[in-house]
Enzyme design. Structure first.
Site, PDB file in Angstrom:
ATOM      1  N   ASP A   1       0.871  -1.164   0.000  1.00 39.38           N
ATOM      2  CA  ASP A   1       0.000   0.000   0.000  1.00 39.38           C
ATOM      3  C   ASP A   1       0.916   1.224   0.000  1.00 39.38           C
ATOM      4  OD1 ASP A   1      -2.357   1.627   0.384  1.00 39.38           O
ATOM      5  OD2 ASP A   1      -1.790   1.780   2.494  1.00 39.38           O
TER       6      ASP A   1
ATOM      7  N   ASP B   1      -0.033   5.074   0.859  1.00 37.12           N
ATOM      8  CA  ASP B   1      -0.221   6.136   1.844  1.00 37.12           C
ATOM      9  C   ASP B   1      -0.117   5.606   3.272  1.00 37.12           C
ATOM     10  OD1 ASP B   1      -0.710   7.517  -0.432  1.00 37.12           O
ATOM     11  OD2 ASP B   1      -2.859   7.757  -0.115  1.00 37.12           O
TER      12      ASP B   1
ATOM     13  N   ASP C   1      -1.323  -0.216   6.150  1.00 35.28           N
ATOM     14  CA  ASP C   1      -1.610   0.410   7.445  1.00 35.28           C
ATOM     15  C   ASP C   1      -3.081   0.318   7.810  1.00 35.28           C
ATOM     16  OD1 ASP C   1      -2.995   3.471   7.034  1.00 35.28           O
ATOM     17  OD2 ASP C   1      -2.135   2.497   5.282  1.00 35.28           O
TER      18      ASP C   1
END
Length: 277
Positions: A18, A20, A192
Protein backbone atom coordinates in the site's frame (compact mmCIF):
# COMPACT_ATOMS: atom_id res chain seq x y z
CA UNK A 1 15.79 -8.82 7.27
CA UNK A 2 14.92 -10.50 3.96
CA UNK A 3 18.26 -11.87 2.84
CA UNK A 4 17.00 -15.14 1.31
CA UNK A 5 17.48 -14.98 -2.48
CA UNK A 6 14.72 -16.52 -4.53
CA UNK A 7 15.32 -19.87 -6.24
CA UNK A 8 14.35 -19.00 -9.81
CA UNK A 9 13.43 -22.62 -10.62
CA UNK A 10 10.44 -22.04 -8.30
CA UNK A 11 7.38 -19.85 -9.06
CA UNK A 12 8.05 -16.12 -8.89
CA UNK A 13 7.11 -13.98 -5.89
CA UNK A 14 6.31 -10.33 -5.22
CA UNK A 15 5.94 -7.83 -2.39
CA UNK A 16 2.76 -5.74 -2.52
CA UNK A 17 2.85 -2.34 -0.80
CA UNK A 18 0.00 0.00 0.00
CA UNK A 19 1.28 3.55 -0.53
CA UNK A 20 -0.22 6.14 1.84
CA UNK A 21 1.04 5.86 5.45
CA UNK A 22 2.80 2.62 4.49
CA UNK A 23 5.53 3.75 2.09
CA UNK A 24 5.02 7.50 2.43
CA UNK A 25 3.99 9.44 5.54
CA UNK A 26 0.94 11.22 4.06
CA UNK A 27 -1.85 10.88 1.52
CA UNK A 28 -0.21 10.95 -1.90
CA UNK A 29 -3.17 12.67 -3.59
CA UNK A 30 -3.89 15.27 -0.89
CA UNK A 31 -0.21 16.17 -0.62
CA UNK A 32 -0.31 17.68 -4.12
CA UNK A 33 -3.13 20.11 -3.28
CA UNK A 34 -0.81 23.13 -3.03
CA UNK A 35 0.76 22.28 -6.41
CA UNK A 36 -2.69 21.90 -7.97
CA UNK A 37 -3.66 25.28 -6.51
CA UNK A 38 -0.55 26.93 -7.93
CA UNK A 39 -1.35 25.31 -11.28
CA UNK A 40 -4.83 26.82 -11.24
CA UNK A 41 -6.71 23.53 -10.86
CA UNK A 42 -8.27 24.27 -7.46
CA UNK A 43 -9.13 27.34 -5.41
CA UNK A 44 -8.03 28.35 -1.92
CA UNK A 45 -11.17 26.87 -0.34
CA UNK A 46 -10.35 23.47 -1.86
CA UNK A 47 -6.78 23.74 -0.54
CA UNK A 48 -8.10 24.29 2.99
CA UNK A 49 -10.55 21.43 2.65
CA UNK A 50 -7.88 19.02 1.43
CA UNK A 51 -5.62 20.16 4.28
CA UNK A 52 -8.38 19.21 6.71
CA UNK A 53 -8.86 15.88 4.94
CA UNK A 54 -5.11 15.26 5.25
CA UNK A 55 -5.32 15.99 8.99
CA UNK A 56 -8.20 13.53 9.45
CA UNK A 57 -6.33 10.94 7.39
CA UNK A 58 -3.16 11.29 9.45
CA UNK A 59 -5.15 11.19 12.69
CA UNK A 60 -6.26 7.68 11.82
CA UNK A 61 -9.68 8.40 10.34
CA UNK A 62 -9.06 6.28 7.22
CA UNK A 63 -11.93 3.85 7.81
CA UNK A 64 -14.32 2.79 5.05
CA UNK A 65 -16.71 5.71 5.56
CA UNK A 66 -13.94 8.33 5.56
CA UNK A 67 -12.31 6.87 2.45
CA UNK A 68 -15.61 6.74 0.59
CA UNK A 69 -16.30 10.40 1.43
CA UNK A 70 -12.79 11.32 0.32
CA UNK A 71 -13.23 9.40 -2.94
CA UNK A 72 -16.52 11.17 -3.72
CA UNK A 73 -15.01 14.58 -2.89
CA UNK A 74 -11.87 14.06 -4.98
CA UNK A 75 -13.84 12.65 -7.91
CA UNK A 76 -16.03 15.74 -7.99
CA UNK A 77 -13.04 18.02 -7.44
CA UNK A 78 -11.06 16.72 -10.41
CA UNK A 79 -13.95 16.91 -12.88
CA UNK A 80 -12.79 19.01 -15.82
CA UNK A 81 -9.07 18.84 -14.99
CA UNK A 82 -6.83 18.42 -18.02
CA UNK A 83 -5.04 15.10 -17.59
CA UNK A 84 -1.84 16.24 -19.29
CA UNK A 85 -1.64 19.28 -17.04
CA UNK A 86 -2.05 17.09 -13.95
CA UNK A 87 0.77 14.81 -15.14
CA UNK A 88 3.03 17.80 -15.77
CA UNK A 89 2.36 19.29 -12.32
CA UNK A 90 3.07 15.95 -10.63
CA UNK A 91 6.28 15.48 -12.64
CA UNK A 92 7.52 18.99 -11.83
CA UNK A 93 6.87 18.77 -8.08
CA UNK A 94 7.31 15.05 -7.39
CA UNK A 95 10.79 15.21 -5.87
CA UNK A 96 10.04 18.28 -3.73
CA UNK A 97 6.76 16.88 -2.37
CA UNK A 98 7.11 13.09 -2.21
CA UNK A 99 10.83 12.46 -1.75
CA UNK A 100 10.98 14.01 1.76
CA UNK A 101 8.07 11.91 3.08
CA UNK A 102 9.22 8.43 2.00
CA UNK A 103 9.76 6.19 5.00
CA UNK A 104 13.38 5.09 5.28
CA UNK A 105 12.19 1.72 6.59
CA UNK A 106 9.93 1.20 3.55
CA UNK A 107 12.70 2.13 1.11
CA UNK A 108 14.98 -0.40 2.82
CA UNK A 109 12.30 -3.09 2.58
CA UNK A 110 11.85 -2.40 -1.13
CA UNK A 111 15.60 -2.80 -1.62
CA UNK A 112 15.64 -6.03 0.38
CA UNK A 113 12.82 -7.54 -1.65
CA UNK A 114 14.61 -6.67 -4.87
CA UNK A 115 17.79 -8.25 -3.54
CA UNK A 116 15.79 -11.40 -2.80
CA UNK A 117 14.60 -11.45 -6.41
CA UNK A 118 11.02 -10.40 -5.75
CA UNK A 119 9.02 -7.92 -7.79
CA UNK A 120 7.75 -4.86 -5.92
CA UNK A 121 4.20 -3.76 -6.65
CA UNK A 122 2.58 -0.56 -5.33
CA UNK A 123 -1.17 -1.06 -4.82
CA UNK A 124 -2.89 2.24 -4.03
CA UNK A 125 -6.35 3.76 -3.92
CA UNK A 126 -4.90 7.06 -5.16
CA UNK A 127 -5.09 7.98 -8.85
CA UNK A 128 -2.73 6.50 -11.41
CA UNK A 129 -1.49 9.95 -12.48
CA UNK A 130 -0.02 10.36 -8.99
CA UNK A 131 0.86 6.77 -8.10
CA UNK A 132 2.70 5.78 -11.28
CA UNK A 133 5.40 8.52 -10.98
CA UNK A 134 5.80 7.70 -7.28
CA UNK A 135 6.18 4.03 -8.14
CA UNK A 136 8.88 4.90 -10.65
CA UNK A 137 10.64 7.07 -8.04
CA UNK A 138 10.61 4.13 -5.61
CA UNK A 139 11.87 1.66 -8.21
CA UNK A 140 8.66 -0.41 -8.15
CA UNK A 141 8.22 -2.98 -10.89
CA UNK A 142 4.45 -2.51 -11.23
CA UNK A 143 1.68 -0.23 -10.02
CA UNK A 144 -2.01 -0.82 -9.36
CA UNK A 145 -3.99 2.41 -8.86
CA UNK A 146 -7.40 4.00 -9.29
CA UNK A 147 -8.18 5.17 -12.82
CA UNK A 148 -10.53 8.01 -13.65
CA UNK A 149 -12.56 8.24 -16.86
CA UNK A 150 -11.02 10.66 -19.37
CA UNK A 151 -13.29 12.35 -21.92
CA UNK A 152 -12.58 13.05 -25.59
CA UNK A 153 -11.39 16.52 -24.57
CA UNK A 154 -8.55 15.01 -22.51
CA UNK A 155 -10.16 16.01 -19.19
CA UNK A 156 -11.43 13.95 -16.27
CA UNK A 157 -15.19 13.42 -16.35
CA UNK A 158 -15.41 12.89 -12.59
CA UNK A 159 -16.37 9.23 -13.03
CA UNK A 160 -14.24 6.35 -11.80
CA UNK A 161 -13.20 3.71 -14.32
CA UNK A 162 -11.39 1.43 -11.85
CA UNK A 163 -11.38 1.83 -8.07
CA UNK A 164 -8.38 0.16 -6.39
CA UNK A 165 -9.89 -0.27 -2.95
CA UNK A 166 -10.67 -3.07 -0.50
CA UNK A 167 -11.55 -6.36 -2.24
CA UNK A 168 -10.61 -4.84 -5.60
CA UNK A 169 -6.97 -4.69 -4.50
CA UNK A 170 -7.05 -8.39 -3.67
CA UNK A 171 -8.59 -9.15 -7.06
CA UNK A 172 -5.86 -7.16 -8.80
CA UNK A 173 -3.20 -9.10 -6.88
CA UNK A 174 -4.73 -12.43 -7.88
CA UNK A 175 -4.88 -11.33 -11.52
CA UNK A 176 -1.23 -10.27 -11.39
CA UNK A 177 -0.31 -13.58 -9.79
CA UNK A 178 -1.97 -15.42 -12.65
CA UNK A 179 -0.42 -13.31 -15.40
CA UNK A 180 3.07 -13.04 -13.85
CA UNK A 181 3.28 -16.48 -12.27
CA UNK A 182 3.51 -15.32 -8.65
CA UNK A 183 3.11 -17.89 -5.89
CA UNK A 184 0.89 -15.90 -3.53
CA UNK A 185 1.59 -18.28 -0.63
CA UNK A 186 5.20 -17.04 -0.73
CA UNK A 187 4.40 -13.38 -1.47
CA UNK A 188 4.45 -10.43 0.96
CA UNK A 189 2.01 -7.58 1.56
CA UNK A 190 2.18 -4.39 3.64
CA UNK A 191 -0.56 -1.95 4.65
CA UNK A 192 -1.61 0.41 7.44
CA UNK A 193 -5.38 0.10 7.04
CA UNK A 194 -8.02 -2.48 7.91
CA UNK A 195 -9.63 -1.68 4.57
CA UNK A 196 -6.73 -3.62 3.05
CA UNK A 197 -7.47 -6.83 4.96
CA UNK A 198 -8.49 -8.60 1.71
CA UNK A 199 -5.09 -7.73 0.20
CA UNK A 200 -3.20 -8.88 3.28
CA UNK A 201 -5.21 -12.10 3.47
CA UNK A 202 -4.37 -12.96 -0.14
CA UNK A 203 -0.64 -13.54 0.53
CA UNK A 204 1.33 -15.89 2.73
CA UNK A 205 3.33 -13.14 4.46
CA UNK A 206 1.09 -10.22 5.48
CA UNK A 207 2.47 -7.32 7.52
CA UNK A 208 0.69 -4.47 9.32
CA UNK A 209 2.57 -1.16 9.02
CA UNK A 210 1.66 1.71 11.37
CA UNK A 211 -1.73 -0.02 11.65
CA UNK A 212 -5.01 1.63 12.54
CA UNK A 213 -6.82 0.23 15.58
CA UNK A 214 -8.83 -2.36 13.66
CA UNK A 215 -5.87 -3.66 11.69
CA UNK A 216 -3.70 -3.79 14.81
CA UNK A 217 -6.34 -5.87 16.56
CA UNK A 218 -6.58 -8.22 13.57
CA UNK A 219 -2.80 -8.49 13.24
CA UNK A 220 -2.41 -9.38 16.91
CA UNK A 221 -5.19 -11.97 16.70
CA UNK A 222 -3.71 -13.57 13.59
CA UNK A 223 -0.06 -13.37 14.62
CA UNK A 224 0.91 -11.05 11.75
CA UNK A 225 4.09 -8.96 12.15
CA UNK A 226 3.46 -5.33 13.10
CA UNK A 227 6.00 -2.83 11.77
CA UNK A 228 6.59 0.74 12.94
CA UNK A 229 7.76 3.10 10.18
CA UNK A 230 8.53 6.58 11.48
CA UNK A 231 11.64 7.94 9.73
CA UNK A 232 10.78 9.89 6.55
CA UNK A 233 13.98 10.65 4.63
CA UNK A 234 14.95 11.86 1.17
CA UNK A 235 16.09 8.96 -1.00
CA UNK A 236 19.26 10.76 -2.06
CA UNK A 237 20.18 11.31 1.61
CA UNK A 238 19.86 7.64 2.54
CA UNK A 239 23.07 5.82 3.35
CA UNK A 240 22.84 2.26 2.01
CA UNK A 241 22.63 -0.15 4.92
CA UNK A 242 24.03 -2.88 2.73
CA UNK A 243 25.56 -3.35 -0.69
CA UNK A 244 22.86 -3.76 -3.32
CA UNK A 245 23.84 -6.33 -5.96
CA UNK A 246 23.22 -5.19 -9.54
CA UNK A 247 19.90 -6.07 -11.16
CA UNK A 248 20.12 -8.06 -14.44
CA UNK A 249 19.92 -4.93 -16.59
CA UNK A 250 22.76 -3.33 -14.67
CA UNK A 251 24.81 -6.52 -14.90
CA UNK A 252 24.37 -6.49 -18.66
CA UNK A 253 25.30 -2.82 -18.86
CA UNK A 254 28.40 -3.43 -16.73
CA UNK A 255 29.42 -6.36 -18.91
CA UNK A 256 29.05 -4.28 -22.07
CA UNK A 257 31.02 -1.44 -20.47
CA UNK A 258 33.79 -3.83 -19.40
CA UNK A 259 33.96 -5.35 -22.87
CA UNK A 260 34.17 -1.91 -24.46
CA UNK A 261 36.92 -0.88 -22.06
CA UNK A 262 38.87 -4.06 -22.75
CA UNK A 263 38.53 -3.57 -26.50
CA UNK A 264 39.76 0.00 -26.12
CA UNK A 265 42.85 -1.10 -24.18
CA UNK A 266 43.66 -3.78 -26.78
CA UNK A 267 43.30 -1.22 -29.59
CA UNK A 268 45.50 1.27 -27.73
CA UNK A 269 48.18 -1.34 -27.04
CA UNK A 270 48.24 -2.47 -30.66
CA UNK A 271 48.48 1.11 -31.85
CA UNK A 272 51.48 1.75 -29.59
CA UNK A 273 53.24 -1.39 -30.86
CA UNK A 274 52.70 -0.25 -34.45
CA UNK A 275 53.96 3.23 -33.64
CA UNK A 276 57.15 1.94 -31.98
CA UNK A 277 57.86 -0.77 -34.59
Amino acid sequence: MLWVVENHSMPRTAAFFDLDKTVIAKSSTLTFSKSFYQGGLINRRAVLRTAYAQFVFLAGGSDHEQIERMRAYLSALCRGWNVQQVKEIVAETLHDIIDPIIYDEAASLIEEHHIAGRDVVIVSTSGAEVVEPIGELLGADRVVATRMVVGDDGCFTGEVEYYAYGPTKAEAIRELAESEGYDLSRCYAYSDSATDLPMLESVGNPHAVNPDRTLRREALARGWPILDFHRPVRLKQRLPAFSVPPRPALVAAAAIGAAAATAGLVWYANRRRVATA
